[in-house]
Scaffold this motif. Structure first.
Motif, PDB file in Angstrom:
ATOM      1  N   LEU A   5     -11.888  -0.597  -3.669  1.00 34.73           N
ATOM      2  CA  LEU A   5     -10.532  -0.544  -1.808  1.00 34.73           C
ATOM      3  C   LEU A   5     -10.559  -1.725  -1.612  1.00 34.73           C
ATOM      4  O   LEU A   5     -10.825  -2.767  -2.006  1.00 34.73           O
ATOM      5  N   ASP A   6      -9.047  -1.382  -0.889  1.00 30.55           N
ATOM      6  CA  ASP A   6      -7.958  -2.755  -0.626  1.00 30.55           C
ATOM      7  C   ASP A   6      -9.059  -3.863   1.212  1.00 30.55           C
ATOM      8  O   ASP A   6      -9.455  -2.306   1.061  1.00 30.55           O
ATOM      9  N   ARG A   7      -8.043  -4.438   1.203  1.00 29.74           N
ATOM     10  CA  ARG A   7      -8.095  -4.250   2.371  1.00 29.74           C
ATOM     11  C   ARG A   7      -8.176  -3.622   3.237  1.00 29.74           C
ATOM     12  O   ARG A   7      -8.870  -3.689   4.760  1.00 29.74           O
ATOM     13  N   ALA A   8      -6.869  -2.994   3.554  1.00 34.78           N
ATOM     14  CA  ALA A   8      -6.702  -1.864   4.602  1.00 34.78           C
ATOM     15  C   ALA A   8      -7.606  -0.914   4.849  1.00 34.78           C
ATOM     16  O   ALA A   8      -7.373  -0.479   5.605  1.00 34.78           O
ATOM     17  N   ASP A   9      -8.383  -0.394   3.136  1.00 33.88           N
ATOM     18  CA  ASP A   9      -9.724   1.115   3.804  1.00 33.88           C
ATOM     19  C   ASP A   9     -10.424   0.230   4.184  1.00 33.88           C
ATOM     20  O   ASP A   9     -11.077   0.701   5.054  1.00 33.88           O
ATOM     21  N   GLU A  10     -10.735  -1.657   4.000  1.00 36.06           N
ATOM     22  CA  GLU A  10     -11.383  -2.084   4.592  1.00 36.06           C
ATOM     23  C   GLU A  10     -11.393  -1.883   6.067  1.00 36.06           C
ATOM     24  O   GLU A  10     -12.929  -1.867   6.286  1.00 36.06           O
ATOM     25  N   ARG A  11     -10.895  -1.995   6.440  1.00 39.91           N
ATOM     26  CA  ARG A  11     -10.774  -2.642   7.524  1.00 39.91           C
ATOM     27  C   ARG A  11     -10.431  -1.024   8.510  1.00 39.91           C
ATOM     28  O   ARG A  11     -10.909  -0.757   9.478  1.00 39.91           O
ATOM     29  N   ILE A  12      -9.762  -0.138   7.845  1.00 37.05           N
ATOM     30  CA  ILE A  12      -9.847   1.754   8.207  1.00 37.05           C
ATOM     31  C   ILE A  12     -11.961   2.112   8.718  1.00 37.05           C
ATOM     32  O   ILE A  12     -11.957   2.134   9.473  1.00 37.05           O
ATOM     33  N   GLN A  40      -3.501   9.729   5.807  1.00 39.00           N
ATOM     34  CA  GLN A  40      -3.881   9.814   4.256  1.00 39.00           C
ATOM     35  C   GLN A  40      -4.478   9.078   3.216  1.00 39.00           C
ATOM     36  O   GLN A  40      -5.302   9.250   2.500  1.00 39.00           O
ATOM     37  N   ARG A  41      -4.587   7.454   4.339  1.00 43.44           N
ATOM     38  CA  ARG A  41      -6.063   6.686   3.453  1.00 43.44           C
ATOM     39  C   ARG A  41      -7.497   7.796   4.047  1.00 43.44           C
ATOM     40  O   ARG A  41      -7.742   7.215   3.365  1.00 43.44           O
ATOM     41  N   ILE A  42      -7.313   7.830   5.252  1.00 43.19           N
ATOM     42  CA  ILE A  42      -8.746   8.574   5.713  1.00 43.19           C
ATOM     43  C   ILE A  42      -8.996   9.627   4.987  1.00 43.19           C
ATOM     44  O   ILE A  42     -10.289  10.156   3.974  1.00 43.19           O
ATOM     45  N   GLU A  43      -7.624  11.007   4.807  1.00 47.73           N
ATOM     46  CA  GLU A  43      -8.122  11.819   3.458  1.00 47.73           C
ATOM     47  C   GLU A  43      -8.612  11.564   2.325  1.00 47.73           C
ATOM     48  O   GLU A  43      -9.440  12.021   1.277  1.00 47.73           O
ATOM     49  N   ARG A  44      -8.210  10.442   1.837  1.00 51.53           N
ATOM     50  CA  ARG A  44      -8.352  10.242   0.470  1.00 51.53           C
ATOM     51  C   ARG A  44      -9.687   9.480   0.350  1.00 51.53           C
ATOM     52  O   ARG A  44     -10.930   9.972  -0.640  1.00 51.53           O
ATOM     53  N   LEU A  45     -10.413   8.405   1.673  1.00 49.61           N
ATOM     54  CA  LEU A  45     -11.645   8.543   1.514  1.00 49.61           C
ATOM     55  C   LEU A  45     -12.935   9.567   1.624  1.00 49.61           C
ATOM     56  O   LEU A  45     -13.645   9.251   0.946  1.00 49.61           O
ATOM     57  N   GLU A  46     -12.338  10.182   2.707  1.00 45.32           N
ATOM     58  CA  GLU A  46     -13.727  11.603   2.488  1.00 45.32           C
ATOM     59  C   GLU A  46     -13.346  12.171   1.764  1.00 45.32           C
ATOM     60  O   GLU A  46     -14.398  12.947   0.172  1.00 45.32           O
TER      61      GLU A  46
END
Length: 147
Positions: A5-12, A40-46
């Motif tokens: 995870l990058d910082r943006a993913d962690e913050r999301i 797009q990041r949320i879809e990828r995280l899912e």
């Protein structure tokens, strides 16, 4: 392959943990990304199973149905080959968690049901599963900390 995870993913993830219903536009503003990038990041995280679902946690004073919580300790015949017991527990919707534990028992299973009769029915189902040697069930009298 394990995703980093990058910082943006962690913050999301942190913002969604605080409020899973936050609109994408508001979330984008909080994490300094575009709304489309957040989506797009949320879809990828899912897709990567880093987000497995969304839930509601009722707060103090909120109307909720009366329920009963029990902890069921399960001892299996074979600790290493007892996967069918866990698979059977996964199929019971009232089973909210199942942890492998050290000590005398193999599993601790948290069961949230509508009534004590349903806990008894679940206990009967679990106790006769192939691979289950013994069980011990304790009812929660009150919940002091629930996160």
């Amino acid at each position: 392959m394990k995703r980093i995870l990058d910082r943006a993913d962690e913050r999301i993830l942190a913002e969604l943990t605080r409020n899973a219903r936050i609109p994408h536009a508001e979330l984008a503003e909080k994490v300094n990304l575009s709304r489309n990038a957040v989506r797009q990041r949320i879809e990828r995280l899912e897709r990567d199973s880093l987000i497995l679902g969304y839930t509601i946690v009722a707060g103090e004073g909120k109307p909720r149905t009366a329920g009963v919580t029990a902890l069921m300790f399960v001892y299996r015949h074979d600790r290493m080959r007892g996967g069918e017991v866990i698979q059977a527990l996964k199929r019971l919707p009232e089973v909210v968690s199942c942890d492998v534990i050290s000590g005398e028992f193999d599993l601790v299973v948290r069961v949230d049901a509508s009534a004590t009769d349903r806990i008894r029915e679940i206990w009967q189902e679990v106790s006769v599963l192939p691979g289950v040697r013994d069980t011990l069930t304790a009812f929660a009298l009150s919940s002091m900390i629930k996160r």
